[in-house]
Motif scaffolding. Structure first.
Motif, PDB file in Angstrom:
ATOM      1  N   THR A  41      12.889 -89.405 -55.534  1.00  0.00           N
ATOM      2  CA  THR A  41      13.749 -88.222 -55.437  1.00  0.00           C
ATOM      3  C   THR A  41      14.873 -88.458 -54.434  1.00  0.00           C
ATOM      4  O   THR A  41      16.039 -88.170 -54.719  1.00  0.00           O
ATOM      5  CB  THR A  41      12.920 -86.979 -55.039  1.00  0.00           C
ATOM      6  OG1 THR A  41      11.973 -86.728 -56.076  1.00  0.00           O
ATOM      7  CG2 THR A  41      13.796 -85.761 -54.852  1.00  0.00           C
ATOM      8  N   ALA A  42      14.541 -89.011 -53.282  1.00  0.00           N
ATOM      9  CA  ALA A  42      15.555 -89.297 -52.261  1.00  0.00           C
ATOM     10  C   ALA A  42      16.555 -90.340 -52.766  1.00  0.00           C
ATOM     11  O   ALA A  42      17.767 -90.203 -52.542  1.00  0.00           O
ATOM     12  CB  ALA A  42      14.883 -89.781 -50.978  1.00  0.00           C
ATOM     13  N   ASP A  45      18.848 -88.679 -55.291  1.00  0.00           N
ATOM     14  CA  ASP A  45      19.757 -87.736 -54.630  1.00  0.00           C
ATOM     15  C   ASP A  45      20.975 -88.440 -54.043  1.00  0.00           C
ATOM     16  O   ASP A  45      22.042 -87.840 -53.903  1.00  0.00           O
ATOM     17  CB  ASP A  45      19.029 -86.963 -53.518  1.00  0.00           C
ATOM     18  CG  ASP A  45      18.195 -85.816 -54.057  1.00  0.00           C
ATOM     19  OD1 ASP A  45      18.402 -85.399 -55.219  1.00  0.00           O
ATOM     20  OD2 ASP A  45      17.315 -85.335 -53.308  1.00  0.00           O
ATOM     21  N   VAL A  50      25.030 -87.231 -59.046  1.00  0.00           N
ATOM     22  CA  VAL A  50      23.764 -86.534 -59.243  1.00  0.00           C
ATOM     23  C   VAL A  50      23.767 -85.259 -58.424  1.00  0.00           C
ATOM     24  O   VAL A  50      23.990 -85.281 -57.220  1.00  0.00           O
ATOM     25  CB  VAL A  50      22.555 -87.419 -58.848  1.00  0.00           C
ATOM     26  CG1 VAL A  50      21.264 -86.618 -58.854  1.00  0.00           C
ATOM     27  CG2 VAL A  50      22.446 -88.612 -59.788  1.00  0.00           C
ATOM     28  N   GLU A  51      23.540 -84.130 -59.099  1.00  0.00           N
ATOM     29  CA  GLU A  51      23.463 -82.852 -58.394  1.00  0.00           C
ATOM     30  C   GLU A  51      22.036 -82.526 -57.998  1.00  0.00           C
ATOM     31  O   GLU A  51      21.804 -81.980 -56.929  1.00  0.00           O
ATOM     32  CB  GLU A  51      24.062 -81.737 -59.244  1.00  0.00           C
ATOM     33  CG  GLU A  51      25.562 -81.876 -59.374  1.00  0.00           C
ATOM     34  CD  GLU A  51      26.246 -80.571 -59.695  1.00  0.00           C
ATOM     35  OE1 GLU A  51      25.583 -79.517 -59.807  1.00  0.00           O
ATOM     36  OE2 GLU A  51      27.484 -80.607 -59.837  1.00  0.00           O
ATOM     37  N   LYS A  52      21.094 -82.832 -58.875  1.00  0.00           N
ATOM     38  CA  LYS A  52      19.676 -82.650 -58.538  1.00  0.00           C
ATOM     39  C   LYS A  52      18.842 -83.488 -59.484  1.00  0.00           C
ATOM     40  O   LYS A  52      19.329 -83.970 -60.515  1.00  0.00           O
ATOM     41  CB  LYS A  52      19.263 -81.184 -58.558  1.00  0.00           C
ATOM     42  CG  LYS A  52      19.202 -80.541 -59.906  1.00  0.00           C
ATOM     43  CD  LYS A  52      18.740 -79.093 -59.796  1.00  0.00           C
ATOM     44  CE  LYS A  52      18.535 -78.517 -61.189  1.00  0.00           C
ATOM     45  NZ  LYS A  52      17.947 -77.204 -61.168  1.00  0.00           N
ATOM     46  N   ASN A  53      17.570 -83.662 -59.128  1.00  0.00           N
ATOM     47  CA  ASN A  53      16.682 -84.425 -59.987  1.00  0.00           C
ATOM     48  C   ASN A  53      15.254 -83.944 -59.828  1.00  0.00           C
ATOM     49  O   ASN A  53      14.920 -83.258 -58.862  1.00  0.00           O
ATOM     50  CB  ASN A  53      16.802 -85.924 -59.692  1.00  0.00           C
ATOM     51  CG  ASN A  53      16.170 -86.316 -58.380  1.00  0.00           C
ATOM     52  OD1 ASN A  53      14.968 -86.549 -58.316  1.00  0.00           O
ATOM     53  ND2 ASN A  53      16.956 -86.395 -57.316  1.00  0.00           N
ATOM     54  N   SER A  54      14.452 -84.328 -60.782  1.00  0.00           N
ATOM     55  CA  SER A  54      13.043 -83.965 -60.775  1.00  0.00           C
ATOM     56  C   SER A  54      12.247 -85.194 -61.212  1.00  0.00           C
ATOM     57  O   SER A  54      12.534 -85.774 -62.259  1.00  0.00           O
ATOM     58  CB  SER A  54      12.813 -82.808 -61.743  1.00  0.00           C
ATOM     59  OG  SER A  54      11.443 -82.605 -61.959  1.00  0.00           O
ATOM     60  N   VAL A  71      17.477 -85.937 -64.515  1.00  0.00           N
ATOM     61  CA  VAL A  71      18.603 -85.997 -63.580  1.00  0.00           C
ATOM     62  C   VAL A  71      19.707 -85.078 -64.079  1.00  0.00           C
ATOM     63  O   VAL A  71      20.183 -85.211 -65.208  1.00  0.00           O
ATOM     64  CB  VAL A  71      19.133 -87.444 -63.454  1.00  0.00           C
ATOM     65  CG1 VAL A  71      20.356 -87.498 -62.557  1.00  0.00           C
ATOM     66  CG2 VAL A  71      18.035 -88.374 -62.949  1.00  0.00           C
ATOM     67  N   SER A  86      21.450 -94.411 -61.590  1.00  0.00           N
ATOM     68  CA  SER A  86      20.159 -93.758 -61.348  1.00  0.00           C
ATOM     69  C   SER A  86      18.999 -94.703 -61.645  1.00  0.00           C
ATOM     70  O   SER A  86      18.014 -94.734 -60.906  1.00  0.00           O
ATOM     71  CB  SER A  86      20.021 -92.500 -62.211  1.00  0.00           C
ATOM     72  OG  SER A  86      20.955 -91.522 -61.814  1.00  0.00           O
TER      73      SER A  86
END
Length: 139
Positions: A41-42, A45, A50-54, A71, A86
């Motif tokens: 995740t870090a 980021d 990339v705005e956010k990820n899971s 992503v 990514s």
């Protein structure tokens, strides 16, 4: 001499117990997945665009482990560039993930989840294994 032998055997038993307990903790697949999830995740980021990820790691006892990465890219980002960057960041953070674990990776623009891409947009399988991602990022 008998006392020395007992001390030696006790020391060996304590060492074995310590090693066994340490191995159980380090070998816990779900615990390894949790620490991987934090690192991945870090790493994602930090990728430009990339705005956010899971990240989700699933391992039902060591068999059938999978990783799911979603992503969300900024609307103006080039999805193929975000995917490539990514995958590189992901591979660098995934040292603990076994080579044959399939990875379900999806990159999509913010606000348009249905318009995303998968690794096959870059010539990989749609759901590549960890080893295939590592090979791709080492080219």
């Amino acid at each position: 001499m008998n006392s020395m032998l007992r001390k030696f055997v006790s020391l060996v038993l304590v060492g074995l117990l310590t090693w066994t307990l340490g191995s159980c903790g380090a070998g816990n697949p779900q615990k390894a997945g949790e620490s991987f999830g934090v690192a991945a995740t870090a790493a994602l980021d930090a990728v430009s665009g990339v705005e956010k990820n899971s990240i989700r790691y699933t391992d039902p006892g060591g068999l059938g482990a999978t990783v799911t990465a979603r992503v969300t890219a900024s609307p103006s980002a080039d999805l193929e560039t975000v995917m490539g960057d990514s995958l590189r960041a992901f591979a660098e953070s995934a040292g603990s993930i076994k080579p044959l674990v399939p990875v379900y990776f999806y990159v999509f623009p913010k606000g348009a989840e249905e318009n995303g891409i998968r690794p096959d947009a870059l010539g990989l399988a749609q759901s590549p294994t960890m080893d295939e991602i590592r090979e791709f990022t080492n080219r």
